[in-house]
Design a protein around this motif. Structure first.
Motif: not given
Lengths: 476, 476
Positions: B163, B214, B429-430, B432-435, B443, B473-474
């Protein structure tokens, strides 16, 4: 990729119609760029090689775009005609990155070179790729900020991003990869995209900024970069000292780094390099391995750091320890370091200068440097050593008779051995110069073909026609 | 990707035979893993969601591999049967990264958790992905080194890499991305590769270490990581102070960062968060916006840094400025900060806690935090704010009645607005927490669909069957 596959894809550029396609692309672009498009031989020769790379491969034309839109326009036309596009900055690269082994169009970005914005509140700026680092810092002079990444040469920011440059300030500020926040990039199809942002960190998706950084113009052409700036330090203390032998100097480096001394620069010149500098810059330094140190912070902190370093330095037999806070005096102390490359070349003016670049874990630095020095001497070559030793990164400046295959073979033996040693000890075949054309086989040696194939698959996914700087990073 | 394309690829997992293929894969793996493979509902439920993410999606089976070879074996079988594989570390992720929306096999890496090597000479170590950061630091205790990346939760190193985690120490040490030197990764076809090296820098080809870092388990499964360690600082000074209003606290942060104060941690708790901490940790802090600061270095340097910070802090109206060098006293001062998450949850024990995460350029931090606070209050929500404000990163801990669609809608309005504001001001939009699953649309809002498509093309080139953590992620 098998040999037959390689032959097949290479043939994209060797087919009888390749030159016809380039001609078509040039024909289409000429009315747009007029005198900013040149097919003159001397211009093409100036763009056919970087610094210190022996072979020269000429592009078919050179274009000077003035904007991102113009870069996009050229790339679109090249993609349509399947013509290579090579981005060119200041031409200071050392591994043939800007050569055009498959012809095509060289995009000289020197005129896209403005500082678009300086945001003092956030300590960042937006620049165009053609600006050089010296020009950038000149324009930042009154802001209290500077951009500390300093690869030695007055490279363009775009070129530095392309090769993942670093240099003397890396211990303190990292490489350029840690100082690029966002990029505008023209992709292989001419599309203009932006990745990254101005926040100090982000976990938003794949880190494309770091993927473009160091991709040597093979994945996209950087047309704008947001850079992190750094406040000029309150006080800088510079120091120089010489050692009875190379090992004493490098052991000092290792101990300084291992004890966590907050040094900001740590540079080594070997005995031969010091001799070259004395001759070139009319100095009288003791002709011994010499260490250049720099500390930054408040004056009190710098003094404290220096005093601690002195104990370590002296324990390794250093002499002639000089020290300065004053800018003029500091420049005088470091004069030898700044002119080192040209001083080395002047040792043998007619020679080619091949700058070897390896980087190893700090614990192996002394052994690697000593081994390189011994091999150079055993082969009877003229080759001073210098390095950003605080990172474990060192260079051998091989001065080679361009007409002697034998000298080149002896150099190759030494350099191949340096890289093999670096790989065996967990290091890399290039700390900061990149792969270009010169080290494609070393990249495979470093990671294995599976990892290089992962890179290649990204390249193929993003640039299916293979127009962006073909023949760099990996063979076609 | 068009809607119809998306529907098509999603159907890979919705076909009538999808469950049959999973069953085949499990059947093939069961004899190998025996009691280390579970299809029990309670085990699958433990692995169906991370922390603080409302939805839960269960995998079809959970496997506990003991080695890289076993990870490779599972991935190979899954690739053969086109079955999703989801890597699972400590389960502390906040955006649904470990959920299994398309079923498949969860690889719980908790038992691959050894420190393989600590190299004190180079300040690095090699660890397996399942080790948690607390366990790693416990094992490093006698070496003089530590791994400073601290996302708050006791996450696994593999999960932190996945992440691109950071946390409280980022100002000084960067995120985990700057502290991962090399990775061993199992690719989608089960192949085991290594990228990166142990040198302090490298320009060798595309930076795959940063690309895997990431990528949230969608490009490969990290089975080994070489991490950069840092020497424990000689002295650490911790401080705490409270401000009459939020703006005074955040303006202090901005000024400290803008003047280049060498602060190593800079954390904010707002008034409501302090109240929660007082109740939870039985403290009696003034219920005002509170700043936690930390400085590292020699004792002299830390004292100098603190004295300079005091002037800035006081000029913004701070009171109750406390200061400590001593470890026990420091821990007491920072007690409120360390327990902040659980203290916030205790404000409303039956509520869901959704942890919002945005990061903005430091110059916009005060406005963004103030706007968020005003919107929270206007919507009548219970939601303390805390943050790693030195990076421009802050969190809102929304405490939401799980049965109230209305509360959730009000939260969405605030959070959407926070992200829109962050994007408008150059943030992310983040931080450090990720998508994960939670921010896939954000994203696209952040970068545009062209850039997200670049990411997707890497994914498709490396994982053509789409088995690695699909739906993260997507969208598919």
């Amino acid at each position: 990729m098998s040999v037959s596959q390689r032959a097949q894809s290479s043939s994209k550029y060797d087919t009888p119609d390749a030159k016809a396609r380039v001609a078509k692309a040039i024909e289409q672009l000429r009315p747009v760029f007029a005198e900013r498009l040149s097919v003159g031989v001397s211009v093409r020769e100036q763009h056919g090689r970087g610094e210190a790379f022996a072979q020269s491969y000429l592009p078919d034309a050179v274009i000077w775009p003035l904007s991102t839109a113009e870069v996009s326009q050229v790339v679109k036309v090249c993609n349509e005609w399947r013509v290579p596009v090579i981005a060119f900055g200041a031409g200071t690269s050392l591994e043939g990155h800007v050569s055009a082994p498959y012809g095509g169009i060289c995009l000289d970005l020197a005129r896209i070179n403005r500082v678009l914005e300086v945001r003092a509140d956030d300590g960042d700026c937006v620049v165009q790729p053609g600006i050089t680092r010296e020009e950038l810092n000149a324009q930042l002079r009154d802001t209290g900020f500077y951009f500390p990444i300093d690869p030695g040469a007055n490279a363009s920011i775009g070129g530095m991003i392309a090769t993942r440059a670093s240099g003397t300030n890396t211990i303190r500020y990292g490489t350029i990869a840690q100082n690029v926040m966002a990029l505008e990039v023209v992709l292989a199809n001419g599309e203009i995209v932006r990745c990254g942002n101005r926040a100090r960190k982000s976990s938003a998706g794949y880190d494309l900024v770091r993927l473009f950084t160091g991709s040597e113009g093979t994945l996209g052409i950087v047309t704008e970069a947001t850079l992190r700036l750094h406040g000029r330090p309150e006080a800088v203390g510079s120091s120089i000292c010489s050692f009875p032998d190379l090992r004493g100097a490098v052991d000092t480096v290792m101990e300084l780094i291992q004890t966590g001394a907050p040094v900001s620069r740590l540079e080594l010149l070997d005995e031969l390099q010091v001799r070259a500098c004395n001759a070139y810059s009319k100095l009288s330094l003791p002709e011994q391995p010499t260490l250049f140190m720099e500390f930054m912070g408040t004056e009190a902190a710098v003094t404290e750091q220096f005093e601690r370093a002195v104990d370590i330095v002296k324990s390794h037999g250093a002499a002639g320890l000089e020290w300065a806070f004053d800018e003029q005096r500091r420049a005088a102390l470091w004069k030898a370091r700044h002119a080192a490359y040209f001083a080395a070349r002047a040792l043998r003016p007619a020679a080619d200068c091949i700058v070897a670049d390896v980087c190893v874990p700090i614990s192996h630095l002394a052994d690697c440097v000593a081994k390189a020095r011994a091999q150079i001497d055993a082969e009877g070559l003229v080759a001073p050593i210098l390095g950003h030793v605080g990172d474990g990164n060192f260079h051998v400046l091989f001065l080679i008779d361009p007409n002697s295959d034998d000298e080149r073979a002896r150099m190759d033996r030494v350099y191949d051995s340096m890289i093999e040693t670096a790989h065996r000890l967990g290091g890399t075949c290039t700390g900061e110069h990149g792969i270009g054309m010169g080290k494609r086989d070393k990249l495979i040696a470093e990671f294995g073909s599976s990892v290089v194939d992962l890179m290649r698959r990204v390249k193929e996914a993003w640039d299916p026609n293979g127009i962006l700087n073909p023949g760099k990073v990996f063979d076609l």
